[in-house]
Structure formats: structure tokens, C-alpha cells
Design a protein around this motif. Structure first.
Motif, PDB file in Angstrom:
ATOM      1  N   LYS A  12      13.351   7.638 -19.698  1.00  0.00           N
ATOM      2  CA  LYS A  12      14.244   6.780 -19.347  1.00  0.00           C
ATOM      3  C   LYS A  12      13.716   5.667 -18.176  1.00  0.00           C
ATOM      4  CE  LYS A  12      18.536   7.709 -18.635  1.00  0.00           C
ATOM      5  NZ  LYS A  12      19.597   8.618 -18.029  1.00  0.00           N
ATOM      6  N   SER A  13      12.631   5.861 -17.820  1.00  0.00           N
ATOM      7  CA  SER A  13      12.271   5.000 -16.618  1.00  0.00           C
ATOM      8  C   SER A  13      10.839   4.849 -16.699  1.00  0.00           C
ATOM      9  CB  SER A  13      12.720   5.568 -15.362  1.00  0.00           C
ATOM     10  OG  SER A  13      12.087   6.824 -15.100  1.00  0.00           O
ATOM     11  N   THR A  14      10.272   3.739 -16.165  1.00  0.00           N
ATOM     12  CA  THR A  14       9.033   3.708 -15.804  1.00  0.00           C
ATOM     13  C   THR A  14       8.629   3.625 -14.414  1.00  0.00           C
ATOM     14  OG1 THR A  14       9.017   1.271 -15.773  1.00  0.00           O
ATOM     15  CG2 THR A  14       8.510   2.497 -17.974  1.00  0.00           C
ATOM     16  N   ILE A  15       7.292   3.768 -14.073  1.00  0.00           N
ATOM     17  CA  ILE A  15       7.016   3.665 -12.767  1.00  0.00           C
ATOM     18  C   ILE A  15       6.025   2.205 -12.707  1.00  0.00           C
ATOM     19  CG2 ILE A  15       5.194   4.539 -10.804  1.00  0.00           C
ATOM     20  CD1 ILE A  15       5.940   7.402 -12.169  1.00  0.00           C
ATOM     21  N   PRO A  16       6.370   1.429 -11.667  1.00  0.00           N
ATOM     22  CA  PRO A  16       5.652  -0.076 -11.767  1.00  0.00           C
ATOM     23  C   PRO A  16       4.019   0.118 -11.607  1.00  0.00           C
ATOM     24  CG  PRO A  16       7.413  -0.048 -10.011  1.00  0.00           C
ATOM     25  CD  PRO A  16       7.259   1.464 -10.676  1.00  0.00           C
ATOM     26  N   SER A  17       3.287  -0.654 -12.188  1.00  0.00           N
ATOM     27  CA  SER A  17       1.967  -0.516 -12.205  1.00  0.00           C
ATOM     28  C   SER A  17       1.437  -1.068 -10.847  1.00  0.00           C
ATOM     29  CB  SER A  17       1.523  -1.169 -13.356  1.00  0.00           C
ATOM     30  OG  SER A  17       1.643  -2.900 -12.958  1.00  0.00           O
ATOM     31  N   PRO A  31      11.485  15.574  -4.490  1.00  0.00           N
ATOM     32  CA  PRO A  31      12.572  15.298  -3.698  1.00  0.00           C
ATOM     33  C   PRO A  31      12.227  14.773  -2.542  1.00  0.00           C
ATOM     34  CG  PRO A  31      12.934  17.651  -4.267  1.00  0.00           C
ATOM     35  CD  PRO A  31      11.484  16.925  -5.037  1.00  0.00           C
ATOM     36  N   ASN A  32      11.124  14.934  -1.807  1.00  0.00           N
ATOM     37  CA  ASN A  32      10.383  14.159  -0.600  1.00  0.00           C
ATOM     38  C   ASN A  32      10.174  12.752  -0.933  1.00  0.00           C
ATOM     39  OD1 ASN A  32      10.492  16.527   1.079  1.00  0.00           O
ATOM     40  ND2 ASN A  32       8.451  17.151   0.737  1.00  0.00           N
ATOM     41  N   LEU A  33       9.593  12.537  -2.015  1.00  0.00           N
ATOM     42  CA  LEU A  33       9.478  11.079  -2.463  1.00  0.00           C
ATOM     43  C   LEU A  33      10.966  10.373  -2.331  1.00  0.00           C
ATOM     44  CD1 LEU A  33       6.755  11.502  -5.201  1.00  0.00           C
ATOM     45  CD2 LEU A  33       6.740  10.354  -2.931  1.00  0.00           C
ATOM     46  N   ILE A  34      12.012  10.933  -3.144  1.00  0.00           N
ATOM     47  CA  ILE A  34      13.278  10.445  -3.190  1.00  0.00           C
ATOM     48  C   ILE A  34      13.898  10.190  -1.976  1.00  0.00           C
ATOM     49  CG2 ILE A  34      15.631  10.775  -3.786  1.00  0.00           C
ATOM     50  CD1 ILE A  34      14.340  12.296  -6.145  1.00  0.00           C
ATOM     51  N   GLU A  35      13.737  11.223  -0.963  1.00  0.00           N
ATOM     52  CA  GLU A  35      14.086  10.794   0.455  1.00  0.00           C
ATOM     53  C   GLU A  35      13.506   9.705   1.115  1.00  0.00           C
ATOM     54  OE1 GLU A  35      14.672  13.511   4.631  1.00  0.00           O
ATOM     55  OE2 GLU A  35      14.324  14.565   2.689  1.00  0.00           O
ATOM     56  N   GLY A  36      12.216   9.541   1.052  1.00  0.00           N
ATOM     57  CA  GLY A  36      11.416   8.433   1.791  1.00  0.00           C
ATOM     58  C   GLY A  36      11.819   7.357   1.078  1.00  0.00           C
ATOM     59  N   THR A  58       0.768  -1.204   0.220  1.00  0.00           N
ATOM     60  CA  THR A  58      -0.054   0.037  -0.069  1.00  0.00           C
ATOM     61  C   THR A  58       0.882   1.087  -0.020  1.00  0.00           C
ATOM     62  OG1 THR A  58      -1.660  -1.181   1.272  1.00  0.00           O
ATOM     63  CG2 THR A  58      -1.955   1.242   1.217  1.00  0.00           C
ATOM     64  N   LEU A  59       1.943   1.141   0.853  1.00  0.00           N
ATOM     65  CA  LEU A  59       2.724   2.396   0.758  1.00  0.00           C
ATOM     66  C   LEU A  59       3.615   2.643  -0.527  1.00  0.00           C
ATOM     67  CD1 LEU A  59       4.057   4.496   2.515  1.00  0.00           C
ATOM     68  CD2 LEU A  59       5.696   2.827   3.344  1.00  0.00           C
ATOM     69  N   ILE A  60       3.819   1.519  -0.834  1.00  0.00           N
ATOM     70  CA  ILE A  60       4.777   1.750  -2.375  1.00  0.00           C
ATOM     71  C   ILE A  60       3.929   2.323  -3.410  1.00  0.00           C
ATOM     72  CG2 ILE A  60       6.058   0.407  -4.397  1.00  0.00           C
ATOM     73  CD1 ILE A  60       7.349   1.246  -1.751  1.00  0.00           C
ATOM     74  N   LYS A  61       2.451   1.643  -3.422  1.00  0.00           N
ATOM     75  CA  LYS A  61       1.423   2.121  -4.489  1.00  0.00           C
ATOM     76  C   LYS A  61       1.230   3.587  -4.335  1.00  0.00           C
ATOM     77  CE  LYS A  61      -1.115  -2.078  -4.804  1.00  0.00           C
ATOM     78  NZ  LYS A  61      -2.280  -2.983  -4.421  1.00  0.00           N
ATOM     79  N   TYR A  62       1.349   4.066  -2.907  1.00  0.00           N
ATOM     80  CA  TYR A  62       0.939   5.360  -2.840  1.00  0.00           C
ATOM     81  C   TYR A  62       2.103   6.344  -3.260  1.00  0.00           C
ATOM     82  CZ  TYR A  62       0.354  10.023  -0.237  1.00  0.00           C
ATOM     83  OH  TYR A  62       0.209  11.195   0.042  1.00  0.00           O
ATOM     84  N   VAL A  63       3.456   5.943  -3.144  1.00  0.00           N
ATOM     85  CA  VAL A  63       4.572   6.546  -3.682  1.00  0.00           C
ATOM     86  C   VAL A  63       4.512   6.848  -5.290  1.00  0.00           C
ATOM     87  CG1 VAL A  63       6.884   6.346  -3.762  1.00  0.00           C
ATOM     88  CG2 VAL A  63       5.893   6.228  -1.622  1.00  0.00           C
ATOM     89  N   CYS A  64       4.025   5.253  -5.616  1.00  0.00           N
ATOM     90  CA  CYS A  64       3.891   5.279  -7.263  1.00  0.00           C
ATOM     91  C   CYS A  64       2.876   6.223  -7.724  1.00  0.00           C
ATOM     92  CB  CYS A  64       3.609   4.115  -7.821  1.00  0.00           C
ATOM     93  SG  CYS A  64       4.997   2.829  -7.433  1.00  0.00           S
ATOM     94  N   GLN A  65       1.863   6.545  -7.071  1.00  0.00           N
ATOM     95  CA  GLN A  65       0.699   7.124  -7.361  1.00  0.00           C
ATOM     96  C   GLN A  65       1.185   8.846  -7.263  1.00  0.00           C
ATOM     97  OE1 GLN A  65      -2.395   5.800  -4.845  1.00  0.00           O
ATOM     98  NE2 GLN A  65      -3.443   4.991  -6.567  1.00  0.00           N
ATOM     99  N   GLN A  66       1.688   9.383  -6.216  1.00  0.00           N
ATOM    100  CA  GLN A  66       2.581  10.453  -6.100  1.00  0.00           C
ATOM    101  C   GLN A  66       3.477  10.827  -7.229  1.00  0.00           C
ATOM    102  OE1 GLN A  66       1.518  12.951  -3.765  1.00  0.00           O
ATOM    103  NE2 GLN A  66      -0.369  11.287  -3.568  1.00  0.00           N
ATOM    104  N   SER A  94       3.779   9.411 -10.253  1.00  0.00           N
ATOM    105  CA  SER A  94       3.086   9.704 -11.469  1.00  0.00           C
ATOM    106  C   SER A  94       2.192  11.088 -11.514  1.00  0.00           C
ATOM    107  CB  SER A  94       1.817   8.404 -11.420  1.00  0.00           C
ATOM    108  OG  SER A  94       1.367   8.387 -12.785  1.00  0.00           O
ATOM    109  N   GLU A  95       1.562  11.321 -10.397  1.00  0.00           N
ATOM    110  CA  GLU A  95       0.752  12.566 -10.602  1.00  0.00           C
ATOM    111  C   GLU A  95       1.660  13.540 -10.809  1.00  0.00           C
ATOM    112  OE1 GLU A  95      -1.674  13.066  -7.069  1.00  0.00           O
ATOM    113  OE2 GLU A  95      -2.600  11.322  -7.434  1.00  0.00           O
ATOM    114  N   ALA A  96       2.988  13.697  -9.960  1.00  0.00           N
ATOM    115  CA  ALA A  96       4.001  14.670 -10.265  1.00  0.00           C
ATOM    116  C   ALA A  96       4.552  14.697 -11.571  1.00  0.00           C
ATOM    117  CB  ALA A  96       5.384  14.168  -9.225  1.00  0.00           C
ATOM    118  N   ARG A  97       4.806  13.885 -12.240  1.00  0.00           N
ATOM    119  CA  ARG A  97       5.081  13.661 -13.593  1.00  0.00           C
ATOM    120  C   ARG A  97       4.153  14.119 -14.567  1.00  0.00           C
ATOM    121  NH1 ARG A  97       8.224   8.098 -15.414  1.00  0.00           N
ATOM    122  NH2 ARG A  97      10.209   8.242 -14.279  1.00  0.00           N
ATOM    123  N   ASN A  98       2.971  13.883 -14.126  1.00  0.00           N
ATOM    124  CA  ASN A  98       1.787  14.387 -15.257  1.00  0.00           C
ATOM    125  C   ASN A  98       1.507  15.651 -15.133  1.00  0.00           C
ATOM    126  OD1 ASN A  98       1.382  11.745 -16.154  1.00  0.00           O
ATOM    127  ND2 ASN A  98       0.053  11.190 -14.686  1.00  0.00           N
TER     128      ASN A  98
END
Length: 90
Positions: free
Chosen positions: A75-80, A33-38, A11-19, A21-25
Motif C-alpha cells: 500500500k505504500s512506498t519508501i522514498p528513494s 515501532p521505534n521507527l514510528i515513534e521517532g 542523512t537522518l531520514i535516509k537512515y530511517v528509510c534504510q532501517q 526497508s531492511e525491516a520490510r525485507n
């Protein structure tokens, strides 16, 4: 009395992936930077506990976040969500 809440790693990883993805979009680099730190903190814990599979997932997510920061998202993908479920179900 405070009720205890348990959040799974999936659940935590899914949340980070959603965040991420939203940041990219939205081209919103302020939260990346906060996501990277976490993610880096979780990766340290994964390596400490010798969980190579989880550490690899986190490496990939950190790379995707770093690619987002420098504008090379291609260059990279976010896991589904399905890929994350598969990883944590086994």
C-alpha cells in the motif's frame, strides 16, 4: 573534550528509510515501532515549525511503517535516496 557531530535531516531520514526497508525485507517487525515513534516526534517538530513539506514526508513514512506493521507493505512506498536528496536540496 567531546567533538561535536552534526547530522543533517536528509542523512537522518535516509537512515530511517534504510532501517524501514531492511525491516520490510527481513520481516523484522521488532524495530518498526521505534521507527514510528521517532518519525512521529519529528513530525510534531515539523508541524510546530510549520514545515508542511517535511511533515508530509514524515506522514508518508509513518504510513509506510504502519503498513509494514500490519503486513500490507504494497500500500505504500519508501522514498528513494534520490527523492530525499531532491526534497532537501531545494
Amino acid at each position: 573534550m567531546v567533538e561535536e557531530v552534526q547530522i543533517s535531516l536528509a542523512t537522518l531520514i535516509k537512515y530511517v528509510c534504510q532501517q524501514l526497508s531492511e525491516a520490510r525485507n527481513q520481516r523484522d517487525l521488532t524495530r518498526v515501532p521505534n521507527l514510528i515513534e521517532g518519525l512521529e516526534l519529528m513530525r510534531e517538530a515539523a508541524w510546530y515549525h510549520q514545515d508542511q513539506v517535511f511533515a508530509k514526508l514524515l506522514d508518508d513514512l509513518i504510513g509506510a511503517a504502519q503498513d509494514t506493521m500490519v503486513g500490507v507493505e504494497w500500500k505504500s512506498t519508501i522514498p528513494s535516496m534520490q527523492q530525499i536528496d531532491t526534497l532537501f536540496s531545494g
